[in-house]
Design a protein around this motif. Structure first.
Motif, PDB file in Angstrom:
ATOM      1  N   PRO A 189      15.731   3.368  27.580  1.00 38.86           N
ATOM      2  CA  PRO A 189      16.147   4.750  27.312  1.00 38.86           C
ATOM      3  C   PRO A 189      17.213   4.871  26.210  1.00 38.86           C
ATOM      4  N   SER A 190      17.964   3.804  25.981  1.00 39.68           N
ATOM      5  CA  SER A 190      19.014   3.867  24.957  1.00 39.68           C
ATOM      6  C   SER A 190      18.536   3.376  23.590  1.00 39.68           C
ATOM      7  N   TYR A 191      17.259   2.998  23.485  1.00 41.05           N
ATOM      8  CA  TYR A 191      16.727   2.524  22.205  1.00 41.05           C
ATOM      9  C   TYR A 191      16.761   3.644  21.168  1.00 41.05           C
ATOM     10  N   GLN A 192      17.284   3.302  19.995  1.00 42.87           N
ATOM     11  CA  GLN A 192      17.351   4.242  18.879  1.00 42.87           C
ATOM     12  C   GLN A 192      16.225   3.917  17.899  1.00 42.87           C
ATOM     13  N   PRO A 193      15.304   4.837  17.648  1.00 42.10           N
ATOM     14  CA  PRO A 193      14.183   4.552  16.748  1.00 42.10           C
ATOM     15  C   PRO A 193      14.595   4.202  15.321  1.00 42.10           C
ATOM     16  N   THR A 194      15.853   4.369  14.973  1.00 35.74           N
ATOM     17  CA  THR A 194      16.296   3.994  13.630  1.00 35.74           C
ATOM     18  C   THR A 194      16.353   2.476  13.473  1.00 35.74           C
ATOM     19  N   ALA A 195      16.462   1.752  14.575  1.00 38.01           N
ATOM     20  CA  ALA A 195      16.491   0.283  14.538  1.00 38.01           C
ATOM     21  C   ALA A 195      15.068  -0.245  14.686  1.00 38.01           C
ATOM     22  N   LYS A 196      14.816  -1.415  14.098  1.00 35.50           N
ATOM     23  CA  LYS A 196      13.511  -2.050  14.272  1.00 35.50           C
ATOM     24  C   LYS A 196      13.370  -2.491  15.721  1.00 35.50           C
ATOM     25  N   ILE A 197      12.219  -2.244  16.287  1.00 35.23           N
ATOM     26  CA  ILE A 197      11.992  -2.600  17.692  1.00 35.23           C
ATOM     27  C   ILE A 197      12.116  -4.104  17.903  1.00 35.23           C
ATOM     28  N   SER A 198      11.650  -4.902  16.936  1.00 35.02           N
ATOM     29  CA  SER A 198      11.732  -6.359  17.098  1.00 35.02           C
ATOM     30  C   SER A 198      13.185  -6.826  17.119  1.00 35.02           C
ATOM     31  N   THR A 199      14.023  -6.223  16.284  1.00 30.06           N
ATOM     32  CA  THR A 199      15.442  -6.577  16.270  1.00 30.06           C
ATOM     33  C   THR A 199      16.087  -6.205  17.592  1.00 30.06           C
ATOM     34  N   TRP A 200      15.784  -5.044  18.093  1.00 29.11           N
ATOM     35  CA  TRP A 200      16.330  -4.572  19.364  1.00 29.11           C
ATOM     36  C   TRP A 200      15.891  -5.501  20.502  1.00 29.11           C
TER      37      TRP A 200
END
Length: 148
Positions: free
Chosen positions: A28-39
């Motif tokens: 829920p805290s994932y920010q779409p501005t960051a790459k999903i793989s990096t996250w």
């Protein structure tokens, strides 16, 4: 990642489940501005390192024995199997942070991605990668470093 940070199959499965759980909780805290793989890598790496630290602080009773556990063996067999085994043993002697660098390098991550995942600058990544590579070279050239 689980293979580098866990000694046996059961520990690897436990770590994998913990990583998946933490990813689920953090989504829920994932920010779409960051790459999903990096996250994903950042969370998985943090879980792996924190789990290893907890295990080190409170080791299981069976860990108190005369032998030092080695990193899990690579699944590959064939003409390069011995070289891979030696490489895994050398990686097993690295610190948690050094293992993270090796893992990201083996995953063919760019220095930019490594910097994002580890939360450091690209220049710092370059310096630390160079040091880790030097340390691995030293470990691999030491005669019988894995036997003592």
């Amino acid at each position: 990642m689980c293979r580098l940070y866990c000694q046996d199959a059961e520990e690897r499965q436990d770590l994998y489940q913990e990583i998946v759980l933490q990813l689920w909780r953090a989504f829920p805290s994932y920010q779409p501005t960051a790459k999903i793989s990096t996250w994903l890598y950042r969370i998985a790496l943090n879980v792996a390192i924190s789990t290893l630290r907890q295990r080190t602080r409170r080791p299981a009773p069976e860990r108190f024995g005369p032998t030092v556990p080695e990193i899990a063996q690579p699944p590959d067999t064939g003409p390069d199997a011995d070289d891979l085994t030696e490489l895994y043993r050398a990686i097993g002697r690295l610190s948690d942070v050094e293992k993270a660098f090796v893992l990201l390098y083996l995953e063919e991550r760019t220095y930019e991605e490594m910097a994002d995942i580890l939360g450091i600058t690209q220049n710092n990544v370059r310096v630390k990668m160079h040091r880790v590579q030097d340390k691995l070279r030293q470990l691999l050239t030491q005669p019988q470093y894995g036997t003592s």
